[in-house]
Design a protein around this motif. Structure first.
Motif, PDB file in Angstrom:
ATOM      1  N   PHE A   1       5.101  -2.409   5.881  1.00 21.30           N
ATOM      2  CA  PHE A   1       3.941  -3.296   5.753  1.00 21.30           C
ATOM      3  C   PHE A   1       2.680  -2.472   5.575  1.00 21.30           C
ATOM      4  CE2 PHE A   1       7.015  -5.832   8.179  1.00 21.30           C
ATOM      5  CZ  PHE A   1       7.074  -6.950   7.378  1.00 21.30           C
ATOM      6  N   ARG A   2       1.803  -2.937   4.672  1.00 19.55           N
ATOM      7  CA  ARG A   2       0.559  -2.215   4.405  1.00 19.55           C
ATOM      8  C   ARG A   2      -0.532  -3.219   4.067  1.00 19.55           C
ATOM      9  NH1 ARG A   2      -1.497   0.430  -0.614  1.00 19.55           N
ATOM     10  NH2 ARG A   2       0.331  -0.403  -1.656  1.00 19.55           N
ATOM     11  N   ARG A   3      -1.688  -2.996   4.639  1.00 19.33           N
ATOM     12  CA  ARG A   3      -2.835  -3.839   4.291  1.00 19.33           C
ATOM     13  C   ARG A   3      -3.371  -3.368   2.949  1.00 19.33           C
ATOM     14  NH1 ARG A   3      -8.830  -4.146   6.858  1.00 19.33           N
ATOM     15  NH2 ARG A   3      -9.480  -5.973   5.669  1.00 19.33           N
ATOM     16  N   ALA A   4      -3.345  -4.275   1.961  1.00 18.55           N
ATOM     17  CA  ALA A   4      -3.834  -3.938   0.626  1.00 18.55           C
ATOM     18  C   ALA A   4      -4.050  -5.226  -0.157  1.00 18.55           C
ATOM     19  CB  ALA A   4      -2.841  -3.050  -0.108  1.00 18.55           C
ATOM     20  N   ASP A   5      -5.036  -5.193  -1.016  1.00 19.72           N
ATOM     21  CA  ASP A   5      -5.301  -6.287  -1.941  1.00 19.72           C
ATOM     22  C   ASP A   5      -4.634  -5.919  -3.261  1.00 19.72           C
ATOM     23  OD1 ASP A   5      -6.265  -8.144  -3.730  1.00 19.72           O
ATOM     24  OD2 ASP A   5      -8.368  -7.905  -3.162  1.00 19.72           O
ATOM     25  N   ALA A   6      -3.562  -6.622  -3.605  1.00 19.88           N
ATOM     26  CA  ALA A   6      -2.772  -6.272  -4.795  1.00 19.88           C
ATOM     27  C   ALA A   6      -3.561  -6.406  -6.090  1.00 19.88           C
ATOM     28  CB  ALA A   6      -1.523  -7.132  -4.859  1.00 19.88           C
ATOM     29  N   ALA A   7      -4.654  -7.152  -6.069  1.00 14.66           N
ATOM     30  CA  ALA A   7      -5.463  -7.310  -7.277  1.00 14.66           C
ATOM     31  C   ALA A   7      -6.263  -6.052  -7.594  1.00 14.66           C
ATOM     32  CB  ALA A   7      -6.402  -8.503  -7.136  1.00 14.66           C
ATOM     33  N   SER A   8      -6.468  -5.193  -6.584  1.00 15.05           N
ATOM     34  CA  SER A   8      -7.277  -4.000  -6.827  1.00 15.05           C
ATOM     35  C   SER A   8      -6.627  -2.700  -6.344  1.00 15.05           C
ATOM     36  CB  SER A   8      -8.648  -4.154  -6.164  1.00 15.05           C
ATOM     37  OG  SER A   8      -8.497  -4.356  -4.769  1.00 15.05           O
ATOM     38  N   ALA A   9      -5.646  -2.783  -5.472  1.00 17.03           N
ATOM     39  CA  ALA A   9      -5.002  -1.572  -4.952  1.00 17.03           C
ATOM     40  C   ALA A   9      -4.186  -0.890  -6.048  1.00 17.03           C
ATOM     41  CB  ALA A   9      -4.090  -1.935  -3.777  1.00 17.03           C
ATOM     42  N   THR A  10      -3.978   0.396  -5.891  1.00 18.48           N
ATOM     43  CA  THR A  10      -3.128   1.132  -6.822  1.00 18.48           C
ATOM     44  C   THR A  10      -1.676   0.779  -6.549  1.00 18.48           C
ATOM     45  OG1 THR A  10      -4.721   2.942  -6.905  1.00 18.48           O
ATOM     46  CG2 THR A  10      -2.463   3.425  -7.614  1.00 18.48           C
ATOM     47  N   LEU A  11      -1.010   0.280  -7.580  1.00 16.38           N
ATOM     48  CA  LEU A  11       0.417  -0.030  -7.482  1.00 16.38           C
ATOM     49  C   LEU A  11       1.168   0.997  -8.317  1.00 16.38           C
ATOM     50  CD1 LEU A  11       0.353  -3.924  -8.003  1.00 16.38           C
ATOM     51  CD2 LEU A  11       0.394  -2.656  -5.839  1.00 16.38           C
ATOM     52  N   PRO A  12       2.293   1.492  -7.809  1.00 19.75           N
ATOM     53  CA  PRO A  12       3.045   2.458  -8.611  1.00 19.75           C
ATOM     54  C   PRO A  12       3.591   1.809  -9.878  1.00 19.75           C
ATOM     55  CG  PRO A  12       4.255   1.849  -6.624  1.00 19.75           C
ATOM     56  CD  PRO A  12       2.921   1.186  -6.537  1.00 19.75           C
TER      57      PRO A  12
END
Length: 195
Positions: free
Chosen positions: A67-78
Motif C-alpha cells: 500500500f502506498r499513498r499516491a495520486d495516480a493522476a500525477s504520481a510516477t507510474l512504471p
C-alpha cells in the motif's frame, strides 16, 4: 452502508483477469478489499490511494498488497509493468484522461479494468432501485446475524460528473478498442487489453 455496490462486482472483475497475470496495480484502493483479493490470487499487488487515512487503515489490516499513498493522476507510474490495472469507483475523482496513464503502465497483453460510476440516469437505472433496496436489506440482516465489526475508515466520496454516453465517447477516443458495459447499481465496466 451495509451493501457495497463496488464489492458486489468483485467476482465479475476477478473473472476478467488475464490468465497468466502476475503483477497488478489497484488504483484508488481504499482500505484494500479488492487489492487483497488480487493478492490471494497470487498477484504481486501495488495498491495506491491519495487518502492517508484509508492507506493507514489498509496497512493495519495488511494482507499482502504493498500500500502506498499516491495520486495516480500525477504520481510516477512504471511503464509496461503490470499485467492488470484495476480502478474501482475512483476514476471519477480524477480527469478521465488518466486512463492513458493506466494504459501506459500495462505490460503487453495487460488488461485495464475500470469499475466506474456515471452521472445521470438511464432506463436501466430504474431496475437498480428495487434491486438496491433488496440487496441492502439482505446485507443488513446478514450483518445483524453476524454482529457488526469495527468501523473502518471510508474513502472520500464524490459524485461523478460524466454521463455514461460521455464515458463511452472518451473511452473510444483515448483507448481505441475499449469496451464499456453498463452495469446495475449506477456502474459501468470499462475493459481494455493492450495488444
Amino acid at each position: 452502508m451495509p451493501f457495497d455496490h463496488n464489492d458486489h462486482y468483485h467476482r465479475l472483475l476477478l473473472r476478467k483477469l488475464p490468465r497468466h497475470g502476475r503483477t497488478a496495480l489497484d488504483v484508488g484502493c481504499g482500505t484494500g478489499r479488492f487489492a487483497r483479493r488480487l493478492a490471494a490470487r497470487g498477484y504481486e499487488v501495488d495498491a495506491v490511494d491519495p487518502s492517508a487515512e484509508v492507506i493507514a487503515a489498509a496497512e493495519r489490516i495488511g494482507g499482502g498488497p504493498r500500500f502506498r499513498r499516491a495520486d495516480a493522476a500525477s504520481a510516477t507510474l512504471p511503464r509496461a509493468r503490470y499485467d492488470v490495472v484495476t480502478c474501482l469507483a475512483s476514476l471519477h475523482h480524477m480527469p478521465f484522461r488518466t486512463v492513458t496513464r493506466f494504459r501506459d503502465a500495462l505490460a503487453p497483453g495487460g488488461v485495464l479494468l475500470v469499475l466506474g460510476c456515471y452521472a445521470g440516469h438511464t432506463w436501466w437505472d430504474l431496475a437498480a432501485v428495487p434491486a438496491n433496496a433488496v440487496a441492502r436489506a439482505g446485507a443488513a440482516a446478514g450483518d445483524r446475524l453476524r454482529g457488526s465489526g469495527p468501523a473502518v475508515a471510508g474513502a472520500p466520496v464524490r459524485a461523478p460528473e460524466m454521463s455514461l454516453t460521455a464515458v463511452r465517447a472518451e473511452a473510444a477516443r483515448l483507448l481505441p478498442g475499449a469496451r464499456v458495459r453498463q452495469l446495475l447499481y449506477w456502474r459501468y465496466l470499462l475493459t481494455y487489453t493492450l495488444t
